[in-house]
Scaffold this active site. Structure first.
Site, PDB file in Angstrom:
ATOM      1  N   SER A 199       0.817  -1.213   0.000  1.00  0.00           N
ATOM      2  CA  SER A 199       0.000   0.000   0.000  1.00  0.00           C
ATOM      3  C   SER A 199       0.856   1.270   0.000  1.00  0.00           C
ATOM      4  O   SER A 199       0.325   2.362  -0.121  1.00  0.00           O
ATOM      5  CB  SER A 199      -0.943   0.012   1.211  1.00  0.00           C
ATOM      6  OG  SER A 199      -0.226   0.249   2.389  1.00  0.00           O
ATOM      7  N   LYS A 259       1.310   4.135   7.172  1.00  0.00           N
ATOM      8  CA  LYS A 259       0.654   5.085   6.267  1.00  0.00           C
ATOM      9  C   LYS A 259       1.272   6.462   6.445  1.00  0.00           C
ATOM     10  O   LYS A 259       1.924   6.748   7.439  1.00  0.00           O
ATOM     11  CB  LYS A 259      -0.855   5.177   6.598  1.00  0.00           C
ATOM     12  CG  LYS A 259      -1.648   3.900   6.335  1.00  0.00           C
ATOM     13  CD  LYS A 259      -1.912   3.686   4.858  1.00  0.00           C
ATOM     14  CE  LYS A 259      -2.646   2.397   4.596  1.00  0.00           C
ATOM     15  NZ  LYS A 259      -1.815   1.193   4.798  1.00  0.00           N
TER      16      LYS A 259
END
Lengths: 149, 419
Positions: free
Chosen positions: A70, A107
């Site tokens: 991701s 993230k």
């Protein structure tokens, strides 16, 4: 620098650094200039310790192995090794190891007035909006990602 | 002023740093062979799981209550402990690592400092940097710092885990709150005795006449009474705890070379091992630390410790020194003037509990060898029989170094290092 596994989770594996094998690499501070060789006297030779370069706070630094894709646009790929400093304050745009609702993830954090976003660096992943119902903890700030070829 | 810094439910907290889903859930840690419970989270304590609970007896309760059960992972605990202690050492030049999860810090000239906010700063640094929650208790003496720490731990909401005993009112209130059996240094036997005399809290103990305390509890008891009265009687490292045995010394002069410090560490290790054998116990963790002189801020400063787990409980000087020397080599850095080193053995277990694993793993030949060494040293004087890495006298120092590989050769097969 060796790595000792200290914990394995479903997404991240944690390691503790082992400094017993610090490797000094010669560092030549003359740059590479084809055709303009510097006189030998001008070479300033230092020793580089990879630990010193990458680890500012050794007692608060942890390693983790990445599983998943991701964050590929940030240059973080499956299998890379992350260096994480827990002592650093979370700041806008930093890449962080977060605990959200009891699970780890990596993230980019976007801090807006009333809301925090966890942004993936991959078009296939939606940003995660952190609401008051979520339990978010910034576990540590990613300071480097190491890839072996 | 002293501070006692204590990690909250240390082993369970270590697990939680890496497993966030454990927050707020009951967690227990089992002993080496998964035999019994050796650590519990607050939630597990609330379920009534006692310390030392045999795992098989509580299996059903673990399942019913969804208790997360872990085997002890000393590699993890040792590493996290080193991190916490190293961070604490940045707050005071004088620190005594009292056990794997506790340390005393001494603060000279801090009496008029805002200790409460300093304590919060310590707490923030450690908890943010390692993920381990801590409680901090400040007081004029070590025994009172223990009491202050207990208050900080017991009332986290009110104290935010930092409590300072800095007035007479606070001291008396705290002592009245402290049950006699919870006072640091009062054993079960003395506690029972005092209870029979209607001494049920620490304050009542301080009201006893000195002569009585000295007669019944010897000078140790009297020292404790003074400490609780707020008169410093114990300096760092003076008391030998039951949980740990420590041998630490400042050097007469500063040392900068590894062989010199290796000799000191070998000597300290031998002293710890001898104490272990004398009290019939074994250890499974050994900590080595080295530090420069914190009062010479004109010189570069360095301070590190390392905790190494032995694969099996041992009290053999040879085995312990093997670990200690590996640890020392890992933390030693050239270019510093070292002033102090120390060896602390932790994770003590009585001999009886280790019989089986002793013959499984530890070299059984050490047992009679150590017994002979101890006997010789007891009859002919301390340190008449030494191990090759210890100093025999200054002129021998350099030659000693060449002898030391003997330890590694005899034990290569059994050693596994986990930091």
């Amino acid at each position: 620098m060796k790595l000792r596994p200290i914990h394995q989770g479903p997404l991240l594996e944690f390691y503790a650094p082992d400094y017993s094998t610090a490797i000094d690499l010669p560092y030549i501070d003359a740059g590479l200039r084809a055709g303009f060789p510097s006189p030998a006297d001008d070479f300033i030779e230092l020793r580089i310790d990879i630990n010193k370069e990458y680890i500012k706070n050794r007692d608060t630094t942890f390693f983790a192995r990445v599983k998943g894709n991701s964050m590929v646009n940030a240059g973080i790929f499956d299998g890379d090794l992350l260096i994480i400093d827990k002592s650093l304050e979370p700041q806008n745009n930093k890449i962080a190891v977060c605990q959200i609702d009891g699970a780890f993830t990596v993230k980019r954090i976007k801090i807006e007035q009333d809301v925090v976003w966890l942004i993936a660096e991959n078009e296939n992943y939606q940003p995660i909006k952190v609401t008051p119902e979520n339990e978010l903890m910034i576990w540590g700030i990613v300071t480097a990602s190491i890839k072996k070829f | 002023m002293f501070a006692l810094v204590d990690c909250n439910n240390f082993y369970a907290s270590c697990q939680r740093v890496f497993e966030p889903h454990l927050l707020g859930k009951p967690v227990v840690i089992l002993s080496n062979n998964d035999g019994c419970v050796i650590a519990r989270s607050n939630e597990a304590k609330a379920l009534g799981i006692p310390m030392g609970a045999p795992a098989f007896e509580y299996k059903k309760l673990f399942e019913e209550q969804q208790v997360f059960v872990y085997s002890s992972n000393y590699a993890l605990y040792g590493d996290m402990s080193s991190r916490v202690m190293n961070l604490l050492a940045t707050f005071s030049p004088e620190i005594e690592v009292y056990s794997i999860d506790e340390a005393f810090l001494k603060f000279k000239g801090f009496e008029h400092y805002d200790l409460e906010s300093y304590g919060k700063q310590i707490q923030r640094t450690v908890t943010k940097g390692t993920g381990i929650p801590i409680s901090v208790g400040f007081a004029p003496t070590k025994a009172l710092a223990k009491v202050a720490n207990k208050i900080a731990k017991k009332f986290p909401d009110r104290t935010q885990s930092v409590y300072v005993i800095d007035t007479e009112d606070k001291r008396i209130k705290a002592l009245k709150w402290t049950k006699i059996e919870d006072v640091w240094g009062i054993g079960r036997r003395h506690a029972k005795r005092l209870q029979r005399l209607n001494i049920t809290n620490a304050y009542q103990f301080t009201q006893l006449p000195d002569a009585w305390v000295r007669k019944e509890m010897a000078v140790v008891g009297l020292r404790l009474k003074r400490e609780l009265e707020g008169k410093p009687s114990l300096d760092l490292e003076k008391i030998s705890a039951k949980k740990t045995i420590a041998t630490t010394r400042s050097f007469e002069k500063m040392h900068s070379k590894l062989p010199d410090i290796a000799e000191r560490v070998a000597t300290f290790t031998a002293a710890c091992a001898e104490k272990l054998r004398r009290q019939n116990s074994h250890c499974n963790l050994i900590m080595v630390f080295i530090r420069t002189n914190g009062f010479r801020q004109d010189q570069p400063q360095y301070s590190r410790n390392i905790v190494i787990q032995t694969d099996f409980p041992t009290n053999s000087t040879i085995e312990l020194n093997h670990h200690a020397q590996i640890g020392l080599k890992a933390i030693f850095k050239e270019g510093y003037q070292y002033k102090k080193a120390g060896v602390v053995v932790m994770g003590l277990t009585p001999n009886a509990h280790t019989q089986l694993s002793l013959f499984d793993a530890s070299n059984p030949k050490h047992l009679p060898l150590m017994a002979v060494v101890d006997k010789l040293n007891r009859s002919y004087g301390i340190n008449k029989v030494k191990f090759a890495s210890q100093s025999l006298g200054r002129q021998w120092k350099m030659r000693q170094e060449k002898l030391s590989p003997r330890y590694t050769t005899s034990f290569a097969e059994i050693i596994q290092i986990k930091l």
